[in-house]
Motif scaffolding. Structure first.
Motif, PDB file in Angstrom:
ATOM      1  N   LEU A 196       9.294 -11.464   8.484  1.00 20.54           N
ATOM      2  CA  LEU A 196       9.525 -11.757   7.067  1.00 20.54           C
ATOM      3  C   LEU A 196      10.994 -11.773   6.674  1.00 20.54           C
ATOM      4  O   LEU A 196      11.370 -12.486   5.736  1.00 20.54           O
ATOM      5  CB  LEU A 196       8.788 -10.745   6.182  1.00 20.54           C
ATOM      6  N   GLY A 197      11.831 -10.987   7.347  1.00 14.71           N
ATOM      7  CA  GLY A 197      13.221 -10.935   6.919  1.00 14.71           C
ATOM      8  C   GLY A 197      14.079 -10.042   7.787  1.00 14.71           C
ATOM      9  O   GLY A 197      13.652  -9.569   8.845  1.00 14.71           O
ATOM     10  N   VAL A 198      15.285  -9.809   7.286  1.00 16.66           N
ATOM     11  CA  VAL A 198      16.246  -8.909   7.917  1.00 16.66           C
ATOM     12  C   VAL A 198      16.541  -7.804   6.914  1.00 16.66           C
ATOM     13  O   VAL A 198      16.753  -8.071   5.719  1.00 16.66           O
ATOM     14  CB  VAL A 198      17.542  -9.644   8.300  1.00 16.66           C
ATOM     15  N   PHE A 199      16.583  -6.568   7.402  1.00 16.10           N
ATOM     16  CA  PHE A 199      16.747  -5.417   6.530  1.00 16.10           C
ATOM     17  C   PHE A 199      17.846  -4.521   7.103  1.00 16.10           C
ATOM     18  O   PHE A 199      18.018  -4.418   8.310  1.00 16.10           O
ATOM     19  CB  PHE A 199      15.430  -4.650   6.417  1.00 16.10           C
ATOM     20  N   ASP A 200      18.598  -3.889   6.198  1.00 11.82           N
ATOM     21  CA  ASP A 200      19.588  -2.908   6.638  1.00 11.82           C
ATOM     22  C   ASP A 200      19.358  -1.615   5.870  1.00 11.82           C
ATOM     23  O   ASP A 200      18.277  -1.422   5.285  1.00 11.82           O
ATOM     24  CB  ASP A 200      21.021  -3.443   6.497  1.00 11.82           C
ATOM     25  N   PHE A 201      20.345  -0.724   5.850  1.00 12.85           N
ATOM     26  CA  PHE A 201      20.168   0.588   5.229  1.00 12.85           C
ATOM     27  C   PHE A 201      21.325   0.859   4.280  1.00 12.85           C
ATOM     28  O   PHE A 201      22.498   0.729   4.661  1.00 12.85           O
ATOM     29  CB  PHE A 201      20.066   1.676   6.314  1.00 12.85           C
ATOM     30  N   GLU A 202      20.994   1.197   3.051  1.00 23.81           N
ATOM     31  CA  GLU A 202      22.008   1.443   2.021  1.00 23.81           C
ATOM     32  C   GLU A 202      22.892   2.613   2.467  1.00 23.81           C
ATOM     33  O   GLU A 202      22.377   3.635   2.917  1.00 23.81           O
ATOM     34  CB  GLU A 202      21.307   1.745   0.698  1.00 23.81           C
ATOM     35  N   PRO A 203      24.227   2.462   2.396  1.00 20.00           N
ATOM     36  CA  PRO A 203      25.119   3.442   3.019  1.00 20.00           C
ATOM     37  C   PRO A 203      24.972   4.877   2.528  1.00 20.00           C
ATOM     38  O   PRO A 203      25.124   5.812   3.323  1.00 20.00           O
ATOM     39  CB  PRO A 203      26.515   2.890   2.690  1.00 20.00           C
ATOM     40  N   ALA A 204      24.690   5.094   1.262  1.00 17.20           N
ATOM     41  CA  ALA A 204      24.616   6.465   0.735  1.00 17.20           C
ATOM     42  C   ALA A 204      23.243   7.088   0.954  1.00 17.20           C
ATOM     43  O   ALA A 204      23.112   8.159   1.544  1.00 17.20           O
ATOM     44  CB  ALA A 204      24.978   6.477  -0.741  1.00 17.20           C
ATOM     45  N   SER A 205      22.205   6.422   0.499  1.00 16.85           N
ATOM     46  CA  SER A 205      20.855   6.971   0.590  1.00 16.85           C
ATOM     47  C   SER A 205      20.251   6.802   1.986  1.00 16.85           C
ATOM     48  O   SER A 205      19.334   7.535   2.358  1.00 16.85           O
ATOM     49  CB  SER A 205      19.945   6.296  -0.425  1.00 16.85           C
ATOM     50  N   LYS A 206      20.740   5.809   2.742  1.00 11.96           N
ATOM     51  CA  LYS A 206      20.205   5.457   4.065  1.00 11.96           C
ATOM     52  C   LYS A 206      18.780   4.915   3.980  1.00 11.96           C
ATOM     53  O   LYS A 206      18.045   4.896   4.975  1.00 11.96           O
ATOM     54  CB  LYS A 206      20.248   6.641   5.034  1.00 11.96           C
ATOM     55  N   ALA A 207      18.371   4.448   2.814  1.00 12.45           N
ATOM     56  CA  ALA A 207      17.050   3.860   2.649  1.00 12.45           C
ATOM     57  C   ALA A 207      17.088   2.385   3.050  1.00 12.45           C
ATOM     58  O   ALA A 207      18.104   1.707   2.884  1.00 12.45           O
ATOM     59  CB  ALA A 207      16.576   4.007   1.210  1.00 12.45           C
ATOM     60  N   MET A 208      15.975   1.891   3.554  1.00 15.26           N
ATOM     61  CA  MET A 208      15.908   0.505   3.997  1.00 15.26           C
ATOM     62  C   MET A 208      16.076  -0.440   2.813  1.00 15.26           C
ATOM     63  O   MET A 208      15.505  -0.240   1.739  1.00 15.26           O
ATOM     64  CB  MET A 208      14.581   0.239   4.713  1.00 15.26           C
ATOM     65  N   ARG A 209      16.846  -1.505   3.067  1.00 16.29           N
ATOM     66  CA  ARG A 209      17.219  -2.429   2.000  1.00 16.29           C
ATOM     67  C   ARG A 209      17.033  -3.865   2.488  1.00 16.29           C
ATOM     68  O   ARG A 209      17.267  -4.181   3.654  1.00 16.29           O
ATOM     69  CB  ARG A 209      18.678  -2.180   1.631  1.00 16.29           C
ATOM     70  N   VAL A 210      16.613  -4.728   1.587  1.00 14.31           N
ATOM     71  CA  VAL A 210      16.480  -6.138   1.925  1.00 14.31           C
ATOM     72  C   VAL A 210      17.865  -6.740   2.113  1.00 14.31           C
ATOM     73  O   VAL A 210      18.728  -6.628   1.239  1.00 14.31           O
ATOM     74  CB  VAL A 210      15.719  -6.911   0.823  1.00 14.31           C
ATOM     75  N   ARG A 211      18.073  -7.369   3.264  1.00 13.87           N
ATOM     76  CA  ARG A 211      19.333  -8.081   3.508  1.00 13.87           C
ATOM     77  C   ARG A 211      19.159  -9.583   3.338  1.00 13.87           C
ATOM     78  O   ARG A 211      19.989 -10.254   2.738  1.00 13.87           O
ATOM     79  CB  ARG A 211      19.845  -7.757   4.912  1.00 13.87           C
ATOM     80  N   SER A 212      18.074 -10.110   3.888  1.00 14.49           N
ATOM     81  CA  SER A 212      17.759 -11.530   3.693  1.00 14.49           C
ATOM     82  C   SER A 212      16.279 -11.740   3.943  1.00 14.49           C
ATOM     83  O   SER A 212      15.636 -10.965   4.657  1.00 14.49           O
ATOM     84  CB  SER A 212      18.591 -12.423   4.619  1.00 14.49           C
ATOM     85  N   LEU A 213      15.739 -12.791   3.347  1.00 18.32           N
ATOM     86  CA  LEU A 213      14.348 -13.168   3.572  1.00 18.32           C
ATOM     87  C   LEU A 213      14.313 -14.536   4.242  1.00 18.32           C
ATOM     88  O   LEU A 213      15.126 -15.412   3.944  1.00 18.32           O
ATOM     89  CB  LEU A 213      13.583 -13.223   2.243  1.00 18.32           C
ATOM     90  N   HIS A 214      13.338 -14.698   5.165  1.00 19.62           N
ATOM     91  CA  HIS A 214      13.225 -15.965   5.867  1.00 19.62           C
ATOM     92  C   HIS A 214      12.704 -17.055   4.924  1.00 19.62           C
ATOM     93  O   HIS A 214      12.103 -16.774   3.871  1.00 19.62           O
ATOM     94  CB  HIS A 214      12.279 -15.837   7.053  1.00 19.62           C
ATOM     95  N   GLU A 215      12.906 -18.282   5.325  1.00 17.54           N
ATOM     96  CA  GLU A 215      12.480 -19.427   4.527  1.00 17.54           C
ATOM     97  C   GLU A 215      10.992 -19.338   4.189  1.00 17.54           C
ATOM     98  O   GLU A 215      10.152 -19.083   5.059  1.00 17.54           O
ATOM     99  CB  GLU A 215      12.750 -20.725   5.286  1.00 17.54           C
ATOM    100  N   GLY A 216      10.669 -19.514   2.916  1.00 14.42           N
ATOM    101  CA  GLY A 216       9.280 -19.502   2.482  1.00 14.42           C
ATOM    102  C   GLY A 216       8.724 -18.133   2.152  1.00 14.42           C
ATOM    103  O   GLY A 216       7.595 -18.021   1.683  1.00 14.42           O
ATOM    104  N   VAL A 217       9.503 -17.069   2.378  1.00 10.96           N
ATOM    105  CA  VAL A 217       9.042 -15.700   2.122  1.00 10.96           C
ATOM    106  C   VAL A 217       9.525 -15.259   0.740  1.00 10.96           C
ATOM    107  O   VAL A 217      10.686 -15.452   0.383  1.00 10.96           O
ATOM    108  CB  VAL A 217       9.570 -14.730   3.198  1.00 10.96           C
ATOM    109  N   THR A 218       8.641 -14.634  -0.032  1.00 11.60           N
ATOM    110  CA  THR A 218       9.010 -14.130  -1.355  1.00 11.60           C
ATOM    111  C   THR A 218       9.139 -12.614  -1.314  1.00 11.60           C
ATOM    112  O   THR A 218       8.562 -11.948  -0.445  1.00 11.60           O
ATOM    113  CB  THR A 218       7.950 -14.509  -2.407  1.00 11.60           C
ATOM    114  N   ILE A 219       9.863 -12.081  -2.289  1.00 11.60           N
ATOM    115  CA  ILE A 219      10.022 -10.625  -2.346  1.00 11.60           C
ATOM    116  C   ILE A 219       8.678  -9.958  -2.628  1.00 11.60           C
ATOM    117  O   ILE A 219       8.412  -8.851  -2.126  1.00 11.60           O
ATOM    118  CB  ILE A 219      11.085 -10.218  -3.390  1.00 11.60           C
ATOM    119  N   ASP A 220       7.818 -10.593  -3.389  1.00  6.33           N
ATOM    120  CA  ASP A 220       6.492 -10.020  -3.648  1.00  6.33           C
ATOM    121  C   ASP A 220       5.688  -9.921  -2.355  1.00  6.33           C
ATOM    122  O   ASP A 220       4.959  -8.945  -2.133  1.00  6.33           O
ATOM    123  CB  ASP A 220       5.736 -10.868  -4.674  1.00  6.33           C
TER     124      ASP A 220
END
Length: 270
Positions: A196-220
């Motif tokens: 579905l996408g590429v995810f990284d981790f927010e520097p302070a909280s270290k929680a997973m974060r959306v970095r990019s979504l593949h073509e045709g994929v929605t955030i919902d």
């Protein structure tokens, strides 16, 4: 699930996405069931990182390159490897040397909000619903590598859970500074790549974060298939799809027999 691109397979895309993040001169390690991981390392070596080297954790073969993707532990890799290291030397690297490896690439049965991974079992350890390959060297690689990538060939609530059932590879633990507070070296997961996408981790909280979504994929769609709340930036980028040159090198120099499209096609839509 995502709209199925006609020009490349899911396995090819995941290999390209991982390869792009690798740098020349880095040292990497991959495990036994690592077709996509092997392809990513050899693609990076063929395109922009000729002095990157990777080693098979279970086999000790360094940079086996023939244009054919085999399991990393396959003895046929010995004949096309630049070197072969014996088990005691591998143990010295894996279990004792902090930050010897720049990165490892790991799959998992489960991963959670802070990038902890589980390859042991799903459900109660005494009576699991699903048993995986076990911890093997994953605990050391997650603890001692400078960073690690999480590569998931499925993205659903069974794979992305609020808390893994068994922590065999420590990510950012419970977030924030909890990893270093527990005495582990700096590091942890840097990227997660999925269908579905590429995810990284927010520097302070270290929680997973959306970095990019593949073509045709929605955030919902991503939220529906993730068992915890992802951090979402104000602007969501679109994943840059593999270009013609990346696919040419991948298919003509790295995966000449088409292992990736055969084993890792795009999931069918629900």
């Amino acid at each position: 699930m995502p709209v199925v691109p006609q020009s490349f397979a899911m396995g090819e895309m995941l290999a390209v996405l991982l390869a792009r993040d690798m740098a020349d001169g880095e040292k990497a390690i991959v495990g036994t069931n690592s077709d996509i991981q092997v392809a990513a390392c050899n693609l990076a070596r063929a395109r922009h990182a000729p002095h990157l080297w990777w080693v098979s954790g279970p086999g000790g073969m360094t940079n086996p390159t023939e244009g054919i993707i085999r399991p990393a532990a396959d003895a046929e890799n010995i004949a096309v490897a630049q070197a072969v290291m014996d088990l005691p030397l591998m143990i010295d690297f894996i279990d004792w040397q902090i930050h010897f490896f720049d990165f490892a690439i790991l799959g998992a049965l489960q991963t959670d909000r802070f990038g902890n991974i589980n390859t042991v079992c799903v459900g109660d350890h005494a009576k699991p619903r699903l048993r995986g390959p076990g911890t093997v060297g994953i605990s050391a690689l997650c603890g001692l590598s400078k960073r690690f990538y999480i590569m998931m060939t499925r993205h659903d609530r069974g794979a992305f859970v609020p808390k893994v059932d068994f922590v065999c590879g420590a990510g950012h633990m419970t977030g924030g500074s909890s990893r270093t507070d527990a005495g582990l070296p700096e590091g942890g997961p840097s990227l997660v790549v999925t269908p579905l996408g590429v995810f990284d981790f927010e520097p302070a909280s270290k929680a997973m974060r959306v970095r990019s979504l593949h073509e045709g994929v929605t955030i919902d769609e991503v939220r529906d298939n993730t068992g915890f709340d992802l951090l979402v930036p104000d602007k969501i980028e679109s994943t840059l799809a593999p270009d013609a040159e990346e696919l040419f090198v991948l298919r003509r120099a790295v995966d000449t027999t088409g292992v990736l499209p055969a084993k890792f096609p795009w999931p069918k839509a629900n």
